[in-house]
Write an enzyme that holds these catalytic residues in place. Structure first.
Site, PDB file in Angstrom:
ATOM      1  N   HIS A   1      30.276  24.099   8.382  1.00  0.00           N
ATOM      2  CA  HIS A   1      30.446  22.681   8.698  1.00  0.00           C
ATOM      3  C   HIS A   1      31.870  22.257   8.350  1.00  0.00           C
ATOM      4  O   HIS A   1      32.361  22.526   7.251  1.00  0.00           O
ATOM      5  CB  HIS A   1      29.432  21.837   7.931  1.00  0.00           C
ATOM      6  CG  HIS A   1      28.052  21.891   8.510  1.00  0.00           C
ATOM      7  ND1 HIS A   1      26.910  21.843   7.736  1.00  0.00           N
ATOM      8  CD2 HIS A   1      27.629  21.985   9.799  1.00  0.00           C
ATOM      9  CE1 HIS A   1      25.847  21.909   8.528  1.00  0.00           C
ATOM     10  NE2 HIS A   1      26.261  21.993   9.777  1.00  0.00           N
TER      11      HIS A   1
ATOM     12  N   GLU B   1      32.902  20.328   5.209  1.00  0.00           N
ATOM     13  CA  GLU B   1      32.508  21.015   3.982  1.00  0.00           C
ATOM     14  C   GLU B   1      33.502  22.133   3.665  1.00  0.00           C
ATOM     15  O   GLU B   1      33.155  23.166   3.086  1.00  0.00           O
ATOM     16  CB  GLU B   1      31.077  21.543   4.130  1.00  0.00           C
ATOM     17  CG  GLU B   1      30.075  20.416   4.370  1.00  0.00           C
ATOM     18  CD  GLU B   1      28.659  20.877   4.683  1.00  0.00           C
ATOM     19  OE1 GLU B   1      28.373  22.081   4.494  1.00  0.00           O
ATOM     20  OE2 GLU B   1      27.849  20.042   5.114  1.00  0.00           O
TER      21      GLU B   1
ATOM     22  N   GLU C   1      24.123  24.492  -1.640  1.00  0.00           N
ATOM     23  CA  GLU C   1      24.826  23.220  -1.449  1.00  0.00           C
ATOM     24  C   GLU C   1      25.614  22.915  -2.725  1.00  0.00           C
ATOM     25  O   GLU C   1      25.051  22.574  -3.751  1.00  0.00           O
ATOM     26  CB  GLU C   1      23.819  22.102  -1.177  1.00  0.00           C
ATOM     27  CG  GLU C   1      22.965  22.298   0.064  1.00  0.00           C
ATOM     28  CD  GLU C   1      23.687  21.890   1.348  1.00  0.00           C
ATOM     29  OE1 GLU C   1      24.836  21.402   1.254  1.00  0.00           O
ATOM     30  OE2 GLU C   1      23.098  22.060   2.431  1.00  0.00           O
TER      31      GLU C   1
ATOM     32  N   HIS D   1      27.432  25.576   1.579  1.00  0.00           N
ATOM     33  CA  HIS D   1      27.573  24.249   2.168  1.00  0.00           C
ATOM     34  C   HIS D   1      27.835  23.250   1.032  1.00  0.00           C
ATOM     35  O   HIS D   1      27.884  23.613  -0.138  1.00  0.00           O
ATOM     36  CB  HIS D   1      26.304  23.862   2.932  1.00  0.00           C
ATOM     37  CG  HIS D   1      26.098  24.642   4.199  1.00  0.00           C
ATOM     38  ND1 HIS D   1      26.355  24.129   5.443  1.00  0.00           N
ATOM     39  CD2 HIS D   1      25.676  25.915   4.404  1.00  0.00           C
ATOM     40  CE1 HIS D   1      26.092  25.039   6.364  1.00  0.00           C
ATOM     41  NE2 HIS D   1      25.665  26.141   5.760  1.00  0.00           N
TER      42      HIS D   1
END
Length: 400
Positions: free
Chosen positions: A164, A167, A369, A310
């Site tokens: 992403h 990110e 994450e 992420h």
């Protein structure tokens, strides 16, 4: 004040770092710059004088203690302060302090984009020959997608980052871990209390540090009318010129929804039918160059386990529709214990890299994450994030 003409790729933080200025100094000298999302090539910036650090000598100070506190070579202290010596440190005297000596090659000098990655790859090739670099494919706009290989073990492991666009902080964090691994191998030291020699013997680690270079560059630098996709990008971004919240690739396709794992259900859930900053899964699974590159690379190396980095949330996702092997949950807890992250059984999500990996290989796959906050995560968090990510990845390398 010195004047500076903005060049392609410049951002306020990159210019500040280049001239040893605090970001706030540059904003104070150029208040208009804070009111636009990106610098434009040809604009003029005023550069205030970069003041040297100073220090008042305290009782019991020594060259070693001052150099250790402020992290520089003690020889540089004598060079900047004529008449000062280890035997002559008069209490109360004001002295000039040298610049801090950095112990890592991988560090931030503003936002971390494709050019920063290429620079750091060159540095790593020079200092750490144990790492082998290759180009495994190219992005929509032809940027190279790099992979690094380290280790001689019979089992392959895989980690990717920056799927992403906003990110991108995951990229330098992954590169820092790779540096720490290679440095520890060279010096015979440990990494987060683990022995990298064992990793090197048991596993071959493959990393893809920036899977979406076009998107990362878009987030950090925006677009001008000369960009070949300018009009469509502005349209897809609802007329906005600020792309800092953009997650997709340059085609407006969310690469996190591009993998063949119940893709149709993800499309129906998202409800996006046209290119967008996020959540548009494309016209078909693997319709985007970057997704195809990562998919094919993973098939080629057939990893025993994989992580996709992420941000944000400090969570670790380990399951997918009960396709995961039984050891995955315990492994996720181990990773969480190493980092303080929470192990989460995720429901209602499909077509991600981790989802496809688990479904296809029936092996442990994880989405990690990193950090807390709004993407892109703040540069000021980088060093703390490196420790968090390094702790997770060191534990990942040491799983049995």
């Amino acid at each position: 004040m010195q004047q500076y003409v903005v060049q392609k790729g410049d951002t306020l933080r990159r210019v500040a770092a280049r001239y040893s200025l605090a970001f706030e100094q540059l904003i104070t000298a150029n208040p208009w710059a804070a009111q636009q999302p990106y610098l434009q090539q040809g604009q003029m910036l005023y550069l205030p004088t970069s003041l040297r650090r100073r220090y008042v000598i305290q009782e019991h100070d020594t060259f070693d203690s001052i150099a250790g506190t402020f992290r520089f070579r003690k020889e540089a202290l004598e060079e900047l302060n004529p008449g000062l010596s280890a035997n002559h440190l008069p209490q109360g005297k004001t002295i000039v302090l040298p610049a801090t000596t950095h112990k890592h090659w991988i560090r931030l000098s503003g936002e971390y984009g494709p050019r920063d990655l290429e620079r750091d790859i060159q540095v790593m090739q020079l200092h750490y020959p144990a790492i082998e670099w290759s180009i495994i494919g190219r992005s929509v706009m032809g940027k190279p997608i790099y992979a690094a290989k380290i280790g001689r073990g019979p089992k392959n492991l895989h980690i990717n980052a920056a799927l992403h666009a906003n990110e991108w902080m995951t990229s330098p964090c992954l590169m820092r871990f790779l540096e720490e691994y290679a440095q520890a191998l060279t010096e015979g030291s440990s990494v987060y209390s683990y022995e990298p020699d064992e990793w090197y013997r048991n596993y071959t680690l493959w990393i893809v540090p920036m899977a979406n270079p076009d998107g990362v560059e878009l987030v950090q630098e925006g677009v001008t009318p000369s960009h070949p996709y300018y009009e469509r990008l502005i349209e897809w971004n609802s007329g906005r010129e600020d792309f800092r919240r953009w997650k997709a690739n340059i085609n407006g396709v969310d690469l996190g929804d591009q993998f063949p794992a119940h893709w149709d259900e993800e499309v129906a859930r998202r409800g996006k039918v046209r290119p967008s900053p996020q959540d548009y899964a494309g016209s078909a699974p693997l319709c985007e160059a970057e997704a195809i590159v990562l998919y094919q690379h993973t098939l080629d190396i057939s990893p025993d386990r994989a992580i996709s980095l992420h941000s944000q949330g400090k969570e670790i996702y380990w399951n997918y529709r009960d396709y995961e092997p039984p050891e995955s949950e315990g492994m996720a807890r181990t990773l969480g214990q190493a980092s303080g992250y929470r192990s989460v059984k995720l429901q209602g999500s499909d077509a991600g890299y981790k989802d496809w990996f688990i479904q296809h290989f029936r092996k442990p796959g994880f989405t990690v994450e990193i950090g807390y906050g709004i993407n892109p995560l703040p540069l000021e968090d980088f060093e703390d994030l490196c420790v968090e990510v390094g702790s997770v990845l060191a534990a990942f390398m040491s799983l049995r």
